[in-house]
Motif scaffolding. Structure first.
Motif, PDB file in Angstrom:
ATOM      1  N   SER A   1       0.862  -1.144  -0.022  1.00  0.00           N
ATOM      2  CA  SER A   1       0.180  -0.053   0.034  1.00  0.00           C
ATOM      3  C   SER A   1       1.051   1.375  -0.013  1.00  0.00           C
ATOM      4  O   SER A   1       1.965   1.305   0.474  1.00  0.00           O
TER       5      SER A   1
ATOM      6  N   TRP B   1      -3.911   6.550  -7.765  1.00  0.00           N
ATOM      7  CA  TRP B   1      -3.315   6.726  -6.121  1.00  0.00           C
ATOM      8  C   TRP B   1      -2.992   5.552  -5.246  1.00  0.00           C
ATOM      9  O   TRP B   1      -3.960   4.650  -5.261  1.00  0.00           O
ATOM     10  N   ALA B   2      -1.985   5.448  -4.961  1.00  0.00           N
ATOM     11  CA  ALA B   2      -1.696   4.565  -3.980  1.00  0.00           C
ATOM     12  C   ALA B   2      -1.728   5.201  -2.566  1.00  0.00           C
ATOM     13  O   ALA B   2      -0.463   5.813  -2.282  1.00  0.00           O
ATOM     14  N   GLY B   3      -2.690   5.299  -1.553  1.00  0.00           N
ATOM     15  CA  GLY B   3      -2.711   6.365  -0.708  1.00  0.00           C
ATOM     16  C   GLY B   3      -2.528   7.636  -1.202  1.00  0.00           C
ATOM     17  O   GLY B   3      -2.923   8.225  -1.901  1.00  0.00           O
TER      18      GLY B   3
ATOM     19  N   GLN C   1      -9.713  -1.253  10.366  1.00  0.00           N
ATOM     20  CA  GLN C   1      -9.261  -0.446   9.182  1.00  0.00           C
ATOM     21  C   GLN C   1      -8.059   0.073   9.810  1.00  0.00           C
ATOM     22  O   GLN C   1      -8.196   1.071  10.971  1.00  0.00           O
TER      23      GLN C   1
ATOM     24  N   ALA D   1     -13.854   4.956  -8.522  1.00  0.00           N
ATOM     25  CA  ALA D   1     -12.619   4.870  -7.574  1.00  0.00           C
ATOM     26  C   ALA D   1     -11.889   3.692  -7.948  1.00  0.00           C
ATOM     27  O   ALA D   1     -10.534   3.501  -8.025  1.00  0.00           O
ATOM     28  N   ASP D   2     -12.487   2.650  -8.611  1.00  0.00           N
ATOM     29  CA  ASP D   2     -11.967   1.496  -9.117  1.00  0.00           C
ATOM     30  C   ASP D   2     -11.427   1.434 -10.598  1.00  0.00           C
ATOM     31  O   ASP D   2     -10.949   0.560 -11.161  1.00  0.00           O
TER      32      ASP D   2
ATOM     33  N   THR E   1      -3.215   5.973   3.834  1.00  0.00           N
ATOM     34  CA  THR E   1      -4.402   5.473   3.477  1.00  0.00           C
ATOM     35  C   THR E   1      -4.859   4.146   4.378  1.00  0.00           C
ATOM     36  O   THR E   1      -3.954   3.851   4.988  1.00  0.00           O
TER      37      THR E   1
ATOM     38  N   THR F   1      -5.426   2.637  -4.647  1.00  0.00           N
ATOM     39  CA  THR F   1      -6.619   2.854  -3.771  1.00  0.00           C
ATOM     40  C   THR F   1      -7.773   3.840  -4.343  1.00  0.00           C
ATOM     41  O   THR F   1      -9.056   3.594  -4.134  1.00  0.00           O
ATOM     42  N   SER F   2      -7.401   4.325  -5.567  1.00  0.00           N
ATOM     43  CA  SER F   2      -8.620   5.218  -6.152  1.00  0.00           C
ATOM     44  C   SER F   2      -7.866   5.908  -7.423  1.00  0.00           C
ATOM     45  O   SER F   2      -6.517   5.886  -7.582  1.00  0.00           O
TER      46      SER F   2
ATOM     47  N   VAL G   1      -1.098  -2.037  -5.212  1.00  0.00           N
ATOM     48  CA  VAL G   1      -2.569  -1.806  -4.807  1.00  0.00           C
ATOM     49  C   VAL G   1      -2.954  -0.217  -5.086  1.00  0.00           C
ATOM     50  O   VAL G   1      -2.286   0.491  -4.424  1.00  0.00           O
TER      51      VAL G   1
ATOM     52  N   ILE H   1      -5.978   0.358   5.217  1.00  0.00           N
ATOM     53  CA  ILE H   1      -6.161  -0.984   4.578  1.00  0.00           C
ATOM     54  C   ILE H   1      -6.960  -1.941   5.579  1.00  0.00           C
ATOM     55  O   ILE H   1      -7.095  -1.461   6.718  1.00  0.00           O
TER      56      ILE H   1
END
Length: 342
Positions: A171, A329-331, A212, A312-313, A175, A284-285, A282, A177
């Motif tokens: 990640s 974006w990754a975080g 979370q 977002a995906d 953000t 995230t958005s 991964v 996880i």
């Protein structure tokens, strides 16, 4: 003689220290519901010893890794015969009130013998009985000799430490996880570290729901460790922090009105702070904007086209032609590329 309890005002460190002092006595006097046994004969007479337990209780507010689970309310000390079949003495140490961190208890009149089994058990209940939840166990061997002192240390092993069943492998920072597993929930003091760096915020986890966990900005590559009630989960779960993210190619065409997955249009690559490649990063958005951000004055003769919508995906749908910039974006780590809508 009954179990003797002492209370101290301060302590440093966490763990258990069991000291055994041998002495002479007339007959064994056992504490708790212990079975009476005949003491061995040493040099023509019976000999007995005293077993002292010093408990350093964990600080519940700290939630750091410790020998005794933070939710333990009592410690039971038992001295058994060499084969473990006969209970020679038993005492219970309850967590002291008022925040005191150290308790001491003494079991007198323990029969002198070689290779006796000492068993220490941590319980959830203050006065443990049959069926009380066991939190941790530890055993050791000791020789109780006349007119001598023996000191041993016992390490407790938690029976129900945190178990992780599902979590991402990587990640970006800043953000949340999801970490799923057992033996940790919203009612349990929980901490999570990334390569030793603690998460500043943990949400959820109640009723079997996943935790979370916020990945801190200064997180390090390394094991992700969940600690509940001061007990760290067994096993190492490698986790990598995305510090660099890139999209390839730099630009790609799409058609007006046709939904398209940006994950299929662009290839993602990621690296750690040390430059190691991270497989399957991964994201995230996703987001979408203009290649050149519009100024404060509207150009009525050449109005900007409407921005495409993007989920977002990463599913993008454009309603007008134009060139736009998409961001993965990754975080808080961003990668950008252009799309040309025709």
């Amino acid at each position: 003689m009954p179990v003797v309890f002492k209370r101290l005002s301060a302590a440093v460190g966490l763990g258990l220290l069991v000291s055994l002092t041998a002495c002479h006595a007339q007959a064994p006097v056992l504490s708790g519901p212990a079975e009476r046994v005949e003491a061995p004969v040493v040099a023509g007479h019976q000999a007995h010893g005293s077993v002292s337990l010093r408990v350093l209780w964990p600080v519940r507010a700290a939630y750091r890794t410790q020998a005794i689970p933070a939710n333990a309310n009592s410690i039971v000390l038992e001295v058994l015969s060499e084969d473990g079949a006969k209970l020679l003495a038993r005492g219970v140490v309850e967590r002291p009130p008022g925040g005191a961190l150290v308790s001491e208890a003494t079991l007198d009149e323990v029969p002198a013998a070689s290779n006796l089994l000492v068993r220490v058990t941590a319980y959830l209940d203050e006065k443990p009985g049959l069926g009380s939840p066991v939190l941790a166990l530890g055993t050791a061997r000791v020789n109780v000799l006349p007119s001598s002192v023996s000191v041993i240390e016992i390490e407790l092993t938690a029976l129900n430490g945190p178990i992780i069943t599902s979590m991402p492998a990587n990640s970006g920072p800043n953000t949340f996880i999801l970490v799923s597993g057992s033996n940790f929930d919203s009612d349990t003091p929980v901490s999570v570290t990334f390569g030793g760096v603690p998460s500043p915020q943990i949400l959820g986890g109640g009723s079997g729901a996943p935790l979370q966990v916020l990945v801190p900005e200064n997180a390090l590559d390394g094991p992700l460790v969940v600690t509940a009630n001061g007990v760290a989960g067994a096993g190492a779960f490698p986790f990598r922090i995305i510090r660099k993210l890139a999209l390839s190619p730099d630009s790609a065409p799409v058609s007006v009105g046709v939904p398209v997955s940006l994950n299929a249009v662009f290839a993602l690559s990621a690296k750690t702070a040390s430059g190691d490649a991270i497989p399957n990063p991964v994201v995230t958005s996703w987001s979408c904007g203009y290649v050149v951000q519009p100024g404060g004055v509207e150009d009525k003769e050449n109005p900007l086209p409407a921005l495409p919508s993007v989920t977002a995906d990463g599913v993008l749908t454009a309603s007008q032609a134009g060139t736009f910039r998409v961001s993965a974006w990754a975080g808080s780590v961003e990668a950008t590329a252009d799309i040309v809508v025709n």
